[in-house]
Design an enzyme around this catalytic site. Structure first.
Site, PDB file in Angstrom:
ATOM      1  N   THR A  17       0.816  -1.219   0.000  1.00  0.00           N
ATOM      2  CA  THR A  17       0.000   0.000   0.000  1.00  0.00           C
ATOM      3  C   THR A  17       0.844   1.260   0.000  1.00  0.00           C
ATOM      4  O   THR A  17       0.492   2.254  -0.645  1.00  0.00           O
ATOM      5  CB  THR A  17      -0.933   0.003   1.236  1.00  0.00           C
ATOM      6  OG1 THR A  17      -1.872  -1.039   1.071  1.00  0.00           O
ATOM      7  CG2 THR A  17      -1.663   1.318   1.401  1.00  0.00           C
ATOM      8  N   ASP A  96      -0.071  -6.871   4.507  1.00  0.00           N
ATOM      9  CA  ASP A  96      -0.840  -8.118   4.611  1.00  0.00           C
ATOM     10  C   ASP A  96       0.030  -9.313   4.994  1.00  0.00           C
ATOM     11  O   ASP A  96      -0.380 -10.151   5.795  1.00  0.00           O
ATOM     12  CB  ASP A  96      -1.563  -8.423   3.290  1.00  0.00           C
ATOM     13  CG  ASP A  96      -2.768  -7.518   3.063  1.00  0.00           C
ATOM     14  OD1 ASP A  96      -3.191  -6.845   4.029  1.00  0.00           O
ATOM     15  OD2 ASP A  96      -3.284  -7.485   1.936  1.00  0.00           O
ATOM     16  N   LYS A 167      -0.175  -8.764  12.049  1.00  0.00           N
ATOM     17  CA  LYS A 167      -1.058  -7.674  11.640  1.00  0.00           C
ATOM     18  C   LYS A 167      -2.375  -7.890  12.371  1.00  0.00           C
ATOM     19  O   LYS A 167      -3.015  -8.938  12.209  1.00  0.00           O
ATOM     20  CB  LYS A 167      -1.274  -7.672  10.120  1.00  0.00           C
ATOM     21  CG  LYS A 167      -2.174  -6.536   9.651  1.00  0.00           C
ATOM     22  CD  LYS A 167      -2.274  -6.444   8.139  1.00  0.00           C
ATOM     23  CE  LYS A 167      -3.238  -5.345   7.722  1.00  0.00           C
ATOM     24  NZ  LYS A 167      -3.368  -5.195   6.274  1.00  0.00           N
TER      25      LYS A 167
HETATM   26  N1  ASP Z   1      -2.757  -5.386   0.213  1.00  0.00           N
HETATM   27  C1  ASP Z   1      -1.684  -4.516   0.708  1.00  0.00           C
HETATM   28  C2  ASP Z   1      -0.402  -5.343   0.728  1.00  0.00           C
HETATM   29  O1  ASP Z   1      -0.209  -6.118   1.606  1.00  0.00           O
HETATM   30  C3  ASP Z   1      -2.014  -4.015   2.053  1.00  0.00           C
HETATM   31  C4  ASP Z   1      -0.998  -3.081   2.655  1.00  0.00           C
HETATM   32  O2  ASP Z   1       0.102  -2.926   2.219  1.00  0.00           O
HETATM   33  O3  ASP Z   1      -1.363  -2.453   3.693  1.00  0.00           O
HETATM   34  O4  ASP Z   1       0.388  -5.227  -0.181  1.00  0.00           O
END
Ligand code: ASP
Length: 344
Positions: A17, A96, A167
């Site tokens: 993200t 994640d 997490k």
């Molecule tokens: N879906 C994203 C990832 O894990 C979530 C994040 O980075 O917070 O790449």
């Protein structure tokens, strides 16, 4: 050691993200920000910290596979061999699966003697209220100047030991928690690191060992779970299974009893490890009949390892040996402070 004046940090980017952009075609976020675009968003520059950039992948970490863990470890190895006077490493990564990747790096790179700091964000760095710039700045600061010699996750001003992290929040800036013991430090006006962390140590000779057997499975027990699922998993070729049991590692032993299938799996050469579905505390298979029964048919306790750390450790251990006794021995060794109970 680096002084507060100068330091050299390698920034390895993998996506997540923090580096996401909104894709108007799919109406969803996907990694796409370059490392330069990320660094441009840091509030006030980096003083005398020199950042060496390595763009490794542009991955949503939901797509991370065990070979990506090996590639991150390999990247750390190659930059640490290529670049002199490196104070530390920062890896930006999606939240994640950050606890899997950072735990894997903890097992694959031991005695590094410098910080390897994973960080990311809950909100894309393109958004004004993103937590990305702050987390990245904290991570770079810790990698540059922190008296830390281990792999950690820096998030929301806290420093978590990589092998003890989960997490725990989807939306809050406070995405990660340490699962007993508490964080190993905080980043506020000063870098505050607690006594039980590993210190920087330039006398150590790093050990890089990325061997893995990724034929490992994580199974969460639930009321009514058909125990034959275990036999299916073994039939597909899995060599190790972490079963997340209830509480202190308990599993059903009457209706839908799992014990017969655990015995069968162990007899077929599959390692069965039992962890706890609880975030805090430990699997103690000797406490209840429903735990002891699993132990008696050959299941190993994960003690207080998180299920994520236990799974990654099992893959790493199976990358080294398939000898039953040696697997048990290695699973009981505390390699990267993944267990707070066993000695190193
Ligand atoms: N879906 C994203 C990832 O894990 C979530 C994040 O980075 O917070 O790449």
């Amino acid at each position: 050691m680096a002084t507060e004046d100068t330091a050299r940090v390698c920034l390895i980017t993998t996506g997540g993200t923090i580096a996401s952009i909104y894709d108007s075609a799919t109406h969803a976020l996907r990694p796409g920000l370059s490392v330069d675009a990320l660094l441009e968003r840091l509030p006030k520059g980096l003083g005398n910290v020199e950042v060496i950039k390595r763009e490794l992948f542009e991955l949503d970490s939901a797509n991370a596979q065990p070979y990506h863990w090996q590639q991150i470890a390999a990247a750390v190895k190659s930059v640490s061999e290529e670049i002199d006077d490196l104070s530390g490493i920062v890896v930006t990564h999606g939240t994640d699966t950050m606890c899997y990747s950072s735990a894997a790096v903890s097992f694959m790179i031991q005695d590094f003697g410098k910080p390897i700091v994973f960080t990311g964000a809950q909100i894309s760095a393109t958004v004004p209220w993103s937590d990305g710039p702050r987390n990245l700045l904290d991570a770079i600061r810790l990698a540059a100047f922190g008296d830390l010699g281990e792999t950690c996750v820096v998030f929301n001003g806290e420093v978590h030991r990589a092998t003890r992290t989960k997490k725990v929040r989807v939306n809050s800036y406070d995405a990660f928690d340490s699962m007993d013991p508490s964080p190993i430090g905080i980043l506020a006006r000063d870098i505050v690191l607690y006594d039980r962390r590993r210190h920087r140590d330039h006398t150590l000779v790093p050990r890089f060992d990325t061997r893995l057997d990724d034929r490992v499975f994580l199974l969460k027990v639930f009321p009514g779970m058909p125990p034959q699922i275990l036999a299916r998993i073994v039939d597909i070729g899995y060599q190790g299974i972490v079963i997340e049991g209830y509480g202190s590692g308990n599993v059903p032993t009457n209706e839908n009893a799992l014990t017969g299938n655990i015995l069968q799996a162990v007899d077929q050469g599959c390692t069965v490890v039992i962890s706890s579905q609880c975030a805090f505390g430990q699997a103690d298979l000797s406490l209840y009949e429903v735990g002891r029964a699993a132990m008696e048919v050959g299941a190993i306790s994960a003690y207080d390892m998180t299920s994520e750390a236990a799974l990654v450790k099992l893959a790493w251990v199976l990358g080294h040996t398939h000898d039953e006794d040696r697997i048990k021995e290695m699973m009981a060794i505390n390699y990267a402070d993944e267990m707070s109970l066993a000695g190193r």
